[in-house]
Design an enzyme around this catalytic site. Structure first.
Site, PDB file in Angstrom:
ATOM      1  CG  HIS A 132      94.012 -91.516  13.519  1.00 32.25           C
ATOM      2  ND1 HIS A 132      93.832 -91.435  12.624  1.00 32.25           N
ATOM      3  CD2 HIS A 132      95.310 -90.800  14.675  1.00 32.25           C
ATOM      4  CE1 HIS A 132      95.175 -89.940  12.375  1.00 32.25           C
ATOM      5  NE2 HIS A 132      95.681 -89.989  13.349  1.00 32.25           N
ATOM      6  CE  LYS A 137      98.733 -94.989  10.890  1.00 32.27           C
ATOM      7  NZ  LYS A 137      97.805 -94.504  11.330  1.00 32.27           N
ATOM      8  CB  SER A 182     104.286 -88.060  12.096  1.00 27.04           C
ATOM      9  OG  SER A 182     103.138 -86.648  11.588  1.00 27.04           O
ATOM     10  CB  THR A 217      96.547 -90.671   6.944  1.00 30.43           C
ATOM     11  OG1 THR A 217      98.075 -91.784   7.639  1.00 30.43           O
ATOM     12  CG2 THR A 217      95.294 -90.432   8.273  1.00 30.43           C
ATOM     13  CE1 TYR A 276      96.369 -86.843   9.715  1.00 27.98           C
ATOM     14  CE2 TYR A 276      98.181 -85.666   9.393  1.00 27.98           C
ATOM     15  CZ  TYR A 276      97.756 -86.857  10.052  1.00 27.98           C
ATOM     16  OH  TYR A 276      97.885 -87.490  11.595  1.00 27.98           O
TER      17      TYR A 276
END
Length: 383
Positions: free
Chosen positions: A278, A254, A106, A155, A129
């Protein structure tokens, strides 16, 4: 190994972790109806049991984005996973490598890219992100490239953070200053094993990938404030070209939950998509992944690689997702609970159990390879 029925990793994680960390991992947004649907809808899918099919030899291997994988499973990105066990992302990545599957780090991990990549030989996947500071994003992409990452999981379903009320009740969010810090301190003190192993010996807790922009501010309030102020809600499909221009590896989008968005992702040129809500942590009241997946596969499944996550807690759930059309499944809470409960050994155990459960499900539905897991093994074909 202990039998699966003897181990409830979620309950073990609840006992081991300070309350605010467990609630962060376990909770969803608003009333958590989508979180519940993810699990219930997947569990409701009935499989056709077949007999006399010669299932003596089973092949669970597959290929995802040019990489061989022993299972159609990926450890998905989990924020703050390094707070669940000492240098938690490193432990999880080692378990994934031993199992022969990809691990996704992440953006908001505790362990930075370099630390995790140096701990394993298999290439990492990296989740990102859209952040307002494009120079910082370029730096992250460069770090990912230098760390040998082959696949970027971008994402798109978090232009703003969802409202997760459990985090307010636990003291993780909304309780700024000494009040919030004291609440978390006392919760940690009630879990001395965690406080010693992770809280003290697991340092530094600097959220490695974003530490440079936090400029020495390491409190959780600082982290959540940075998220609120720096995630970019103005991003559109047009802006994704910037990502493609700065990333030469595989690109997976995603957070797709609607067929029209899936079509746009394919037209944009994504190498794959993840059908995901999510984990029920963003917009409550949306469909479960299991409910949304078939229509998306019908729209784009022949044009791109479709992955899925949400509600997967067993190897049987993996088989169900594959039968609905996914080519691979990302695990989230399933590995996070196990990591919190028993570190690398717990993650390895969960993956071994999932493989064993997949073997049983495949044998009893009469299929011998991952490619044979199709809608034909469902009692009622979902549309």
């Amino acid at each position: 190994m202990k039998a699966a029925a003897a181990i409830d990793y979620r309950e073990l994680a609840r006992r081991r972790l300070p309350h605010f960390l467990f609630e962060y991992m376990d909770g969803g947004s608003y009333a958590e109806s989508t979180l519940k649907r993810n699990i219930d809808d997947l569990a409701s899918i009935a499989l056709r049991q077949r007999v006399l099919r010669d299932v003596a030899t089973l092949d669970l291997g597959t290929e995802l984005f040019g990489e061989k994988s022993s299972l159609p499973v990926i450890l998905g990105p989990i924020g703050l996973a390094g707070m669940n066990a000492r240098r938690g992302e490193v432990q999880a990545a080692r378990a994934a490598q031993a199992a022969g599957i990809p691990f996704t780090l992440s953006t908001v991990s505790t362990c930075p890219l370099a630390e995790v990549s140096h701990a394993i030989e298999r290439p990492l996947w990296f989740q990102l992100y859209m952040i307002r500071d494009r120079a910082f994003m370029v730096d992250l992409l460069t770090q990912a490239k230098n760390a040998g990452c082959t696949t970027l999981v971008f994402t798109v379903d978090m232009p703003v953070p969802g409202s997760r009320y459990r985090d307010y009740r636990s003291g993780l969010a909304g309780a700024a200053g000494m009040g919030g810090s004291l609440r978390r301190f006392f919760q940690a003190a009630c879990h001395p094993a965690w406080a010693w192993d992770v809280g003290l010996c697991g340092r530094p807790h600097t959220l490695g990938n974003v530490a440079p922009v936090l400029a020495g501010r390491t409190g959780l309030e600082d982290f959540f404030a940075w998220m609120r102020n720096n995630f970019d809600p103005s991003v559109t499909w047009h802006d994704l070209q910037w990502i493609r221009d700065n990333w030469t590896g595989q690109l997976i989008i995603k957070g797709i939950l609607d067929p029209e968005d899936a079509i746009q992702a394919v037209e944009f040129g994504a190498d794959g998509i993840v059908v995901s809500n999510h984990g029920g942590r963003q917009l409550d009241g949306v469909p479960s992944t299991a409910a949304a997946l078939p229509a998306i596969v019908a729209a784009v499944g022949e044009r791109t690689t479709v992955l899925a996550d949400g509600g997967v807690r067993s190897g049987l759930d993996v088989v169900r997702m594959l039968a609905l059309g996914a080519k691979g499944v990302l695990l989230g809470r399933a590995w996070a609970y196990a990591l919190a409960a028993d570190g690398q050994r717990g993650v390895a155990h969960v993956l071994a159990l999932m493989e064993a459960e997949m073997r049983v499900a495949m044998a009893l539905t009469g299929v011998t390879s991952i490619a044979e897991i199709t809608r034909d093994i469902l009692v009622q074909n979902r549309t």
